[in-house]
Design a protein around this motif. Structure first.
Motif, short mmCIF file in Angstrom:
data_model
loop_
_atom_site.label_atom_id
_atom_site.label_comp_id
_atom_site.label_asym_id
_atom_site.label_seq_id
_atom_site.Cartn_x
_atom_site.Cartn_y
_atom_site.Cartn_z
N GLY A 23 0.89 -1.30 0.05
CA GLY A 23 -0.14 0.09 0.01
C GLY A 23 0.76 1.34 -0.01
O GLY A 23 0.52 2.25 -0.84
N GLU A 24 1.93 1.17 0.78
CA GLU A 24 2.75 2.20 0.76
C GLU A 24 3.46 2.74 -0.53
O GLU A 24 3.44 3.70 -1.01
CB GLU A 24 4.00 2.15 1.84
N VAL A 25 3.96 1.43 -1.31
CA VAL A 25 4.36 1.72 -2.56
C VAL A 25 3.46 2.28 -3.59
O VAL A 25 3.86 3.30 -4.26
CB VAL A 25 4.85 0.43 -3.27
N LEU A 26 2.17 1.77 -3.69
CA LEU A 26 0.93 2.43 -4.28
C LEU A 26 0.84 3.98 -3.91
O LEU A 26 0.72 4.75 -4.78
CB LEU A 26 -0.34 1.57 -4.15
N GLY A 27 0.71 4.14 -2.68
CA GLY A 27 0.59 5.59 -2.18
C GLY A 27 1.67 6.43 -2.84
O GLY A 27 1.35 7.63 -3.06
N TRP A 28 2.82 6.24 -2.52
CA TRP A 28 4.03 6.90 -3.28
C TRP A 28 4.03 7.09 -4.68
O TRP A 28 4.30 8.39 -5.28
CB TRP A 28 5.35 6.46 -2.71
N ILE A 29 3.76 6.17 -5.32
CA ILE A 29 3.44 6.37 -6.80
C ILE A 29 2.51 7.30 -7.16
O ILE A 29 2.74 8.16 -8.00
CB ILE A 29 3.21 4.96 -7.41
N ALA A 30 1.48 7.09 -6.54
CA ALA A 30 0.29 8.07 -6.63
C ALA A 30 0.70 9.50 -6.37
O ALA A 30 0.20 10.39 -7.04
CB ALA A 30 -0.77 7.67 -5.79
N ARG A 31 1.53 9.64 -5.33
CA ARG A 31 1.96 11.11 -5.04
C ARG A 31 2.63 11.73 -5.91
O ARG A 31 2.59 12.80 -6.06
CB ARG A 31 2.55 10.84 -3.46
N GLU A 32 3.64 10.83 -6.33
CA GLU A 32 4.46 11.22 -7.55
C GLU A 32 3.78 11.66 -8.90
O GLU A 32 3.87 12.62 -9.28
CB GLU A 32 5.43 10.19 -7.97
#
Length: 261
Positions: A23-32
């Motif tokens: 979930g963290e990986v997904l979230g940081w991709i979406a943040r970028e």
């Protein structure tokens, strides 16, 4: 974490630590993505919901780890029975997850300012609830470690507990050693980091979507990103699946392994 969980056959780490990391990986991709397209609300809402929800199963892993560590080291120093830590605090964790998810869903599905504020307030309620449960857990964790070190049990072990226990004897003046020491240190560090993160998230959501806190990137990186990453790294180094499977307890003066009669 996937490799460590599979090697140690600690399957409970898959829906907790591994899920949180994904979930963290997904979230940081979406943040970028949101950074590249600031006028697109979809990646902003995606990263907001993902990065708020993802640490919840990670906190659940800490609850499970402490329950199993208490059972291993002696539950007479614990205010609760080891199994209750998982049952009580995992239930609180799941409730907090659903509250935050409901708030995130409302905020993500509307363009109305008032409805969006309602979703934000619901997420805030979930974070506050999580912070309260984490506060109680942290108190019980510290209390257990202090009482075990000072040899101040809550109750005397029953005969069947003595027969089934891994370690018996006086722990007065004894410090944890070896794998259990590493596990306890890792558990305390992970709990402290996620506690700081929960405080930050509470302040952030209370400040509102247009507040200064949520608009300050450096605060988010330090008090959310680094806190979660530090916890994940700590559990890599002090991996509960590996440390809880140590075949024999460490011996010290005045501490003897239990033998069944």
């Amino acid at each position: 974490h996937v490799v460590q969980a599979l090697r140690s056959r600690a399957w409970w780490l898959l829906p907790t630590v591994v899920l949180a990391g994904s979930g963290e990986v997904l979230g940081w991709i979406a943040r970028e993505w949101s950074h590249d397209q600031p006028l697109n609300s979809n990646p902003f809402l995606m990263q907001t919901v993902a990065l708020i929800l993802s640490p919840t199963p990670l906190i659940g892993a800490l609850f499970i780890t402490f329950g199993r560590m208490a059972a291993r080291l002696g539950d007479t120093y614990s205010r609760l029975r080891p199994r209750l830590y998982s049952r009580i605090f995992l239930t609180c964790d799941i409730v907090a997850l659903f509250i935050q998810a409901a708030g995130g869903g409302i905020a993500a599905s509307t363009d109305d300012v008032n409805t969006g504020r309602l979703g934000s307030n619901i997420m805030l309620a979930g974070i506050v609830f999580q912070l309260v449960s984490l506060s109680v857990f942290s108190t019980l964790l510290v209390e257990y470690l202090v009482r075990r070190h000072q040899d101040r049990p809550f109750r005397k072990p029953a005969l069947d507990e003595l027969e089934d226990s891994t370690i018996t004897g006086s722990f007065k003046g004894q410090s944890l050693q070896g794998p259990m020491m590493r596990l306890a240190v890792g558990l305390c560090i992970g709990t402290a980091l996620l506690y700081i993160r929960a405080i930050y998230r509470t302040v952030e959501l209370a400040d509102g979507w247009t507040g200064k806190v949520i608009q300050t990137q450096s605060l988010f990186i330090v008090f959310d990103g680094i806190m979660v990453f530090g916890t994940m790294l700590t559990l890599n180094i002090c991996h509960p699946g590996q440390l809880l499977k140590t075949p024999e307890p460490e011996l010290a003066d005045g501490v003897l392994p239990a033998y069944k009669v």
